[in-house]
Design an enzyme around this catalytic site. Structure first.
Site, PDB file in Angstrom:
ATOM      1  N   CYS A 114       0.815  -1.223   0.000  1.00  0.00           N
ATOM      2  CA  CYS A 114       0.000   0.000   0.000  1.00  0.00           C
ATOM      3  C   CYS A 114       0.845   1.268   0.000  1.00  0.00           C
ATOM      4  O   CYS A 114       0.378   2.331  -0.410  1.00  0.00           O
ATOM      5  CB  CYS A 114      -0.939   0.011   1.217  1.00  0.00           C
ATOM      6  SG  CYS A 114      -2.133  -1.347   1.213  1.00  0.00           S
ATOM      7  N   HIS A 254      -3.758   7.100   2.075  1.00  0.00           N
ATOM      8  CA  HIS A 254      -4.108   5.799   1.502  1.00  0.00           C
ATOM      9  C   HIS A 254      -5.542   5.468   1.898  1.00  0.00           C
ATOM     10  O   HIS A 254      -5.924   5.590   3.065  1.00  0.00           O
ATOM     11  CB  HIS A 254      -3.142   4.729   2.015  1.00  0.00           C
ATOM     12  CG  HIS A 254      -3.606   3.335   1.777  1.00  0.00           C
ATOM     13  ND1 HIS A 254      -4.060   2.899   0.559  1.00  0.00           N
ATOM     14  CD2 HIS A 254      -3.711   2.272   2.623  1.00  0.00           C
ATOM     15  CE1 HIS A 254      -4.411   1.628   0.657  1.00  0.00           C
ATOM     16  NE2 HIS A 254      -4.214   1.229   1.900  1.00  0.00           N
ATOM     17  N   ASN A 284     -10.526  -0.198  -1.636  1.00  0.00           N
ATOM     18  CA  ASN A 284      -9.097  -0.127  -1.332  1.00  0.00           C
ATOM     19  C   ASN A 284      -8.317  -0.908  -2.391  1.00  0.00           C
ATOM     20  O   ASN A 284      -8.339  -2.132  -2.410  1.00  0.00           O
ATOM     21  CB  ASN A 284      -8.856  -0.708   0.059  1.00  0.00           C
ATOM     22  CG  ASN A 284      -7.391  -0.733   0.455  1.00  0.00           C
ATOM     23  OD1 ASN A 284      -6.499  -0.502  -0.348  1.00  0.00           O
ATOM     24  ND2 ASN A 284      -7.138  -1.040   1.715  1.00  0.00           N
TER      25      ASN A 284
END
Length: 327
Positions: A114, A254, A284
């Site tokens: 990520c 994020h 996500n």
């Protein structure tokens, strides 16, 4: 190079296939509304059969290049931040560079989970400053093919998307990276992982194909660790830049889940309304979420010269970091 670095063009792409919460809640036996209450996600995008990571990356990269209006042969390097390449070997970046017409560019994959876009952006900015040549950064993931459909923790969160940023030399010395901090915490290495398929446990030793799917061993620990890492990295990056939260025009965390993003913004004391979010409709997509969200927002609210943007991320590894960028 005596000037700075500018984001000359942004791009984003998500597949057409929309998967609503009702499908996942029915599969997992969850009550209606459970996913949105816990994550802020209403729906997400999955690739269609036949689509691969490179298809998403090419679409986002092409948009960034078109928005930049740059001669493609001038691009010197492509950095592709992904955890889901087309193949384990070779890297996917050379294929993407070829399809985008970047005939003079090097290309390499970066597996930073990520936090991959933050790492790639930081390294790309340094390359532009050192060599005075444009760099295309793409972050993309096809996580729908790494989800264990029986596992609630990963099923409710992950999605597929790509985002891109074309960096180029700028005559403005104040443009570019003002401060950055990259972090790793290997003591929490196993919180998010894919057990099989690497050199530790090769394919020939797997008992089931399920061992090639993602495992989140402790969701609450991931939540807490990510908040701490993102907040700490962002605070450090702001300190290096000599700036305070009130100096920011946009905050792009994020897109892990909405509750986590809200917690980070609160800890950093970032004013309401400055946090960008696409998680409700796009979920996500790991490293792709920051460039995707920035590009998606800029399509409606173009970046203005002098704006200051804070980006921060954390994910598997644990890896993460933050970057403060002046447009």
């Amino acid at each position: 190079m005596r000037g700075g670095v500018e984001i000359l063009g942004l791009g984003h792409y998500a597949p057409d296939h929309v998967v609503g919460n009702d499908v996942i809640e029915a599969r997992l036996g969850l009550e209606a509304g459970w996913i949105e209450r816990r994550t802020g996600i209403r729906e997400r995008r999955y690739v269609m059969p036949g689509q691969a990571l490179s298809d998403l990356a090419i679409a986002a990269g092409d948009m960034a290049l078109r928005n930049a209006g740059l001669v493609r042969s001038d691009v010197a390097l492509l950095l592709l931040a992904t955890s889901t390449p087309d193949h384990l070997l070779p890297p996917t970046a050379p294929l993407v560079a070829d399809k985008l017409g970047l005939r003079n560019a090097g290309g390499i994959d970066m597996a930073g989970a990520c936090g991959g876009f933050i790492y790639a952006l930081t390294l790309a900015e340094g390359f532009v400053r050192t060599h005075g040549a444009p760099v295309l950064v793409i972050a993309a993931n096809v996580l729908s093919r790494r989800i264990n459909e029986k596992d609630r923790a990963s099923s409710v969160l992950f999605a597929d998307a790509a985002g891109a940023a074309l960096l180029a030399p700028s005559p403005r010395t104040d443009a570019g990276l003002l401060g950055a901090h990259l972090a790793a915490k290997g003591s929490r290495y196993d919180l998010i992982h894919i057990p099989g398929g690497g050199s530790r446990k090769p394919f020939r030793e797997l008992a089931s194909a399920d061992e090639t799917l993602m495992v989140i061993s402790d969701g609450q620990a991931v939540f807490s660790e990510a908040i701490d890492l993102m907040t700490s990295a962002a605070s450090t990056a702001l300190g290096k830049a000599g700036l305070r939260p009130e100096n920011l025009s946009r905050f792009v965390p994020h897109q892990a889940n909405q509750r986590l993003m809200d917690k980070v913004a609160q800890r950093l004391r970032i004013a309401p309304g400055r946090t960008l979010s696409t998680i409700a409709t796009h979920g996500n997509s790991s490293a792709a979420t920051i460039p995707y969200t920035l590009s998606f927002d800029a399509a409606h609210n173009p970046l203005q010269s002098g704006e200051v943007i804070l980006m921060t991320a954390a994910g598997a590894g644990l890896t993460g970091g933050a970057a403060v960028w002046r447009v």
